[in-house]
Design a protein around this motif. Structure first.
Motif, PDB file in Angstrom:
ATOM      1  N   LYS A 136      -7.461  -6.312   9.921  1.00  0.00           N
ATOM      2  CA  LYS A 136      -7.047  -6.249  11.324  1.00  0.00           C
ATOM      3  C   LYS A 136      -6.921  -4.803  11.787  1.00  0.00           C
ATOM      4  O   LYS A 136      -6.882  -3.873  10.980  1.00  0.00           O
ATOM      5  CB  LYS A 136      -5.722  -6.990  11.500  1.00  0.00           C
ATOM      6  CG  LYS A 136      -5.821  -8.477  11.174  1.00  0.00           C
ATOM      7  CD  LYS A 136      -4.487  -9.164  11.369  1.00  0.00           C
ATOM      8  CE  LYS A 136      -4.583 -10.658  11.035  1.00  0.00           C
ATOM      9  NZ  LYS A 136      -3.285 -11.343  11.182  1.00  0.00           N
ATOM     10  N   GLU A 137      -6.841  -4.638  13.092  1.00  0.00           N
ATOM     11  CA  GLU A 137      -6.697  -3.303  13.669  1.00  0.00           C
ATOM     12  C   GLU A 137      -5.210  -2.949  13.723  1.00  0.00           C
ATOM     13  O   GLU A 137      -4.585  -2.965  14.782  1.00  0.00           O
ATOM     14  CB  GLU A 137      -7.359  -3.251  15.043  1.00  0.00           C
ATOM     15  CG  GLU A 137      -8.872  -3.419  14.941  1.00  0.00           C
ATOM     16  CD  GLU A 137      -9.574  -3.376  16.284  1.00  0.00           C
ATOM     17  OE1 GLU A 137     -10.437  -2.498  16.486  1.00  0.00           O
ATOM     18  OE2 GLU A 137      -9.259  -4.221  17.136  1.00  0.00           O
ATOM     19  N   LYS A 138      -4.693  -2.631  12.567  1.00  0.00           N
ATOM     20  CA  LYS A 138      -3.277  -2.298  12.443  1.00  0.00           C
ATOM     21  C   LYS A 138      -3.082  -1.430  11.211  1.00  0.00           C
ATOM     22  O   LYS A 138      -3.978  -1.301  10.370  1.00  0.00           O
ATOM     23  CB  LYS A 138      -2.434  -3.572  12.321  1.00  0.00           C
ATOM     24  CG  LYS A 138      -2.660  -4.316  11.009  1.00  0.00           C
ATOM     25  CD  LYS A 138      -1.682  -5.476  10.841  1.00  0.00           C
ATOM     26  CE  LYS A 138      -1.765  -6.077   9.445  1.00  0.00           C
ATOM     27  NZ  LYS A 138      -0.774  -7.138   9.216  1.00  0.00           N
ATOM     28  N   PHE A 139      -1.916  -0.818  11.116  1.00  0.00           N
ATOM     29  CA  PHE A 139      -1.563  -0.071   9.924  1.00  0.00           C
ATOM     30  C   PHE A 139      -1.007  -1.046   8.884  1.00  0.00           C
ATOM     31  O   PHE A 139      -0.192  -1.915   9.207  1.00  0.00           O
ATOM     32  CB  PHE A 139      -0.509   0.995  10.237  1.00  0.00           C
ATOM     33  CG  PHE A 139      -1.053   2.175  11.008  1.00  0.00           C
ATOM     34  CD1 PHE A 139      -1.612   3.256  10.342  1.00  0.00           C
ATOM     35  CD2 PHE A 139      -1.003   2.196  12.395  1.00  0.00           C
ATOM     36  CE1 PHE A 139      -2.120   4.336  11.053  1.00  0.00           C
ATOM     37  CE2 PHE A 139      -1.505   3.271  13.103  1.00  0.00           C
ATOM     38  CZ  PHE A 139      -2.066   4.343  12.438  1.00  0.00           C
ATOM     39  N   TYR A 140      -1.452  -0.885   7.647  1.00  0.00           N
ATOM     40  CA  TYR A 140      -0.955  -1.716   6.554  1.00  0.00           C
ATOM     41  C   TYR A 140       0.076  -0.931   5.750  1.00  0.00           C
ATOM     42  O   TYR A 140       0.021   0.295   5.694  1.00  0.00           O
ATOM     43  CB  TYR A 140      -2.112  -2.138   5.654  1.00  0.00           C
ATOM     44  CG  TYR A 140      -3.006  -3.188   6.271  1.00  0.00           C
ATOM     45  CD1 TYR A 140      -2.834  -4.536   6.003  1.00  0.00           C
ATOM     46  CD2 TYR A 140      -4.025  -2.829   7.160  1.00  0.00           C
ATOM     47  CE1 TYR A 140      -3.650  -5.502   6.583  1.00  0.00           C
ATOM     48  CE2 TYR A 140      -4.845  -3.782   7.750  1.00  0.00           C
ATOM     49  CZ  TYR A 140      -4.654  -5.118   7.449  1.00  0.00           C
ATOM     50  OH  TYR A 140      -5.457  -6.075   8.030  1.00  0.00           O
ATOM     51  N   ASN A 186      -1.309   6.149   6.577  1.00  0.00           N
ATOM     52  CA  ASN A 186       0.088   5.999   6.979  1.00  0.00           C
ATOM     53  C   ASN A 186       0.771   7.316   7.317  1.00  0.00           C
ATOM     54  O   ASN A 186       1.880   7.311   7.861  1.00  0.00           O
ATOM     55  CB  ASN A 186       0.851   5.260   5.882  1.00  0.00           C
ATOM     56  CG  ASN A 186       0.495   3.778   5.851  1.00  0.00           C
ATOM     57  OD1 ASN A 186       1.103   2.984   6.544  1.00  0.00           O
ATOM     58  ND2 ASN A 186      -0.517   3.431   5.086  1.00  0.00           N
ATOM     59  N   ASN A 242       2.290   4.146  20.440  1.00  0.00           N
ATOM     60  CA  ASN A 242       2.017   3.798  19.050  1.00  0.00           C
ATOM     61  C   ASN A 242       0.570   4.160  18.757  1.00  0.00           C
ATOM     62  O   ASN A 242      -0.322   3.777  19.510  1.00  0.00           O
ATOM     63  CB  ASN A 242       2.226   2.298  18.807  1.00  0.00           C
ATOM     64  CG  ASN A 242       3.686   1.912  18.839  1.00  0.00           C
ATOM     65  OD1 ASN A 242       4.513   2.578  18.229  1.00  0.00           O
ATOM     66  ND2 ASN A 242       4.002   0.860  19.574  1.00  0.00           N
ATOM     67  N   PRO A 276      -3.071   4.080  18.088  1.00  0.00           N
ATOM     68  CA  PRO A 276      -4.009   2.950  18.051  1.00  0.00           C
ATOM     69  C   PRO A 276      -4.887   2.987  16.800  1.00  0.00           C
ATOM     70  O   PRO A 276      -5.169   4.060  16.254  1.00  0.00           O
ATOM     71  CB  PRO A 276      -4.845   3.150  19.319  1.00  0.00           C
ATOM     72  CG  PRO A 276      -4.790   4.616  19.570  1.00  0.00           C
ATOM     73  CD  PRO A 276      -3.459   5.095  19.087  1.00  0.00           C
ATOM     74  N   VAL A 277      -5.316   1.802  16.379  1.00  0.00           N
ATOM     75  CA  VAL A 277      -6.247   1.662  15.256  1.00  0.00           C
ATOM     76  C   VAL A 277      -7.504   0.975  15.779  1.00  0.00           C
ATOM     77  O   VAL A 277      -7.414  -0.060  16.440  1.00  0.00           O
ATOM     78  CB  VAL A 277      -5.638   0.828  14.109  1.00  0.00           C
ATOM     79  CG1 VAL A 277      -6.648   0.659  12.975  1.00  0.00           C
ATOM     80  CG2 VAL A 277      -4.348   1.457  13.596  1.00  0.00           C
ATOM     81  N   SER A 279     -10.811  -3.847  19.701  1.00  0.00           N
ATOM     82  CA  SER A 279     -10.551  -2.605  20.444  1.00  0.00           C
ATOM     83  C   SER A 279     -11.835  -1.961  20.947  1.00  0.00           C
ATOM     84  O   SER A 279     -11.862  -1.349  22.023  1.00  0.00           O
ATOM     85  CB  SER A 279      -9.793  -1.605  19.555  1.00  0.00           C
ATOM     86  OG  SER A 279      -8.516  -2.104  19.234  1.00  0.00           O
TER      87      SER A 279
END
Length: 500
Positions: free
Chosen positions: A164-168, A213, A304, A306-307, A410
């Protein structure tokens, strides 16, 4: 919201890490050719006896910068080399250059990385994690700063099947990992590598996951964003169709296969892979910097990072390895002069079958050819070539035996925010590609830019390849015929015995 990407870069000073690498060269070329930037600063390390300024001069001799060379003196004054190294503390920059960055730089593209998937963990940590930390610390005091884009990879968290387009969550605290690499000996770190990287297949993607991160912990209140491209391949059209200067991912498989060297690889031919063209990836990166800056301006207090994943999902390039090879075969590509045999590539899932066939199709021919080379007083080389190819194949097998769903919503939204002029100038719509032409240009580009073969002799090379094809099928059907004879004789004996 203004939809003018070019105006965003007008009179800006851009800093690049990895500026002499694959993505970096294309960013430099695109910015110089289409955007009226004030200056581009590259952090360059001395290499092979060449000083940074000499490496910068050689950059202008690259085929990808052919259009720029036409106005060399107009553009050359805009490019500046800063001697530095991502593997050194404070990037190895002088105090003067650090001050220049703080006072002048408006936009940063962090493309530099240690890309070797078979690298030692200590080397990958120092460059990919500590190098990212150092550059983030450096830009904190920068005046008039507009955007920082960190280039990662869509496979940084490949233990997940849906990216997904998010930070893990990071597998380990980045600063703790940096301290370990600095304080532990390389041998000790090497001995605990498997335990540290855990579910990651290699040190490269592991350190990329850790470095991502740092944007959350070390870049607070800054206009930063994370860009994750999938497997980047040859260009579609900009500024040259089919250009690439490396053999990462499918390009290495294609070239060695169509040279008649690689005949078997461990892969599930039905699983789909995400590949994206180099020029479209660069266009998306440049637009992403503009896009995140717009978001930063409208919501600094709640911003925040974006990814953005740049993948082949829902595009015509989401192909399996088998489909990839089929597309090339249908494209009327120009054969390679260096081809040793007609192209054939077996995609084998079973590890046991792969080992047996690898011995028959790689090891045995390698020893036969080396024996002939030795008898003709030439240096044996095929065995060493196959050792390198099989080492690379083993590294890639994880990515050829698995499939990922890589979200790219995105990218679609950003495309919708562009006006028609910017869509034309910064095209990253993968569905606009003519697949047949794309694959033909890909192989032509490898022939021209990587193998550096004489394109004026393409017809001669094609005739030679036809002879190899005839030889291939003659041998193939002869072996089939020879294998049928004992079966026929056995059946005949059984029939005769039954009649008696």
């Amino acid at each position: 919201m203004s939809c003018d990407v070019r105006s965003f870069y007008k009179d800006k000073n851009v800093l690049l890490t990895g500026g002499t690498g694959f993505l970096g060269k294309m960013i430099v070329e695109k910015l110089l050719r289409t955007c009226d930037v004030e200056g581009i600063y590259l952090i360059v390390r001395p290499k092979k006896g060449l000083a940074p300024e000499e490496r910068l001069k050689s950059l202008f001799e690259e085929p990808i910068l052919a259009k720029i060379r036409e106005n060399k003196w107009k553009y050359y004054k805009k490019i500046h080399a800063l001697e530095g190294n991502l593997a050194k503390k404070e990037l190895g920059l002088s105090e003067e250059d650090k001050e220049l960055i703080r006072n002048k730089i408006n936009i940063v593209f962090h493309c530099g990385a240690f890309l070797n998937m078979d690298s030692k963990l200590s080397e990958a940590i120092i460059t990919n994690v500590r190098g990212t930390l150092e550059i983030l610390e450096l830009i904190k005091g920068t005046q008039n700063f507009d955007a920082f884009v960190q280039i990662s990879t869509s496979y940084s968290n490949c233990y997940e099947k849906v990216i997904k387009e998010k930070f893990y969550p990071p597998p380990v605290d980045p600063e703790l990992l940096i301290r370990m690499s600095e304080e532990l000996s390389p041998n000790i770190l090497s001995s605990i590598t498997n335990e540290l990287i855990g579910k990651w297949p290699n040190c490269y993607v592991f350190t990329k996951a850790v470095a991502e991160n740092l944007l959350l912990t070390k870049a607070k209140n800054l206009p930063v964003g994370l860009f994750r491209p999938a497997i980047v391949t040859s260009t579609v059209s900009e500024p040259i169709a089919g250009w690439s200067d490396n053999l990462y991912g499918p390009l290495g498989i294609v070239l060695s296969s169509y040279c008649g060297i690689l005949r078997i690889i461990r892969a599930n031919g039905n699983l789909k892979s995400h590949t994206v063209p180099g020029d479209m990836c660069i266009n998306a990166i440049l637009c992403f910097a503009w896009d995140l800056n717009n978001k930063w301006k409208t919501s600094q207090d709640t911003y925040n990072p974006p990814v953005m994943n740049f993948s082949a999902k829902n595009t015509k390039l989401l192909l399996s390895v088998r489909q990839y090879i089929d597309c090339i075969n249908r494209s009327d590509y120009p054969p390679f002069k260096k081809a040793m045999w007609h192209q054939m590539l077996f995609l084998i899932e079973s590890k046991f079958c792969y080992i047996i066939l690898k011995f028959l199709l790689h090891t045995v021919p390698a020893y036969l050819i080396d024996s002939l080379l030795i008898m003709s007083a030439r240096k044996a080389r095929m065995k060493s070539i196959y050792v390198k190819i099989e080492k690379t194949s083993d590294i890639l097998s994880h990515f050829l035996m698995n499939e990922w769903d890589i979200s790219n919503e995105s990218v679609k939204k950003m495309w919708e925010n562009l006006d028609e002029k910017d869509r034309e100038l910064f095209n990253f719509d993968i569905n606009s590609i003519d697949l047949n032409l794309y694959f033909k240009n890909m192989v032509t580009g490898m022939k021209k830019f990587i193998l550096k073969e004489d394109m004026t002799k393409a017809k001669i090379h094609k005739q030679r390849y036809k002879r190899l094809t005839l030889l291939h099928y003659t041998l193939k059907y002869s072996l089939i015929g020879l294998s049928v004879i004992p079966v026929y004789r056995t059946i005949s004996r059984l029939v005769s015995q039954k009649k008696r």
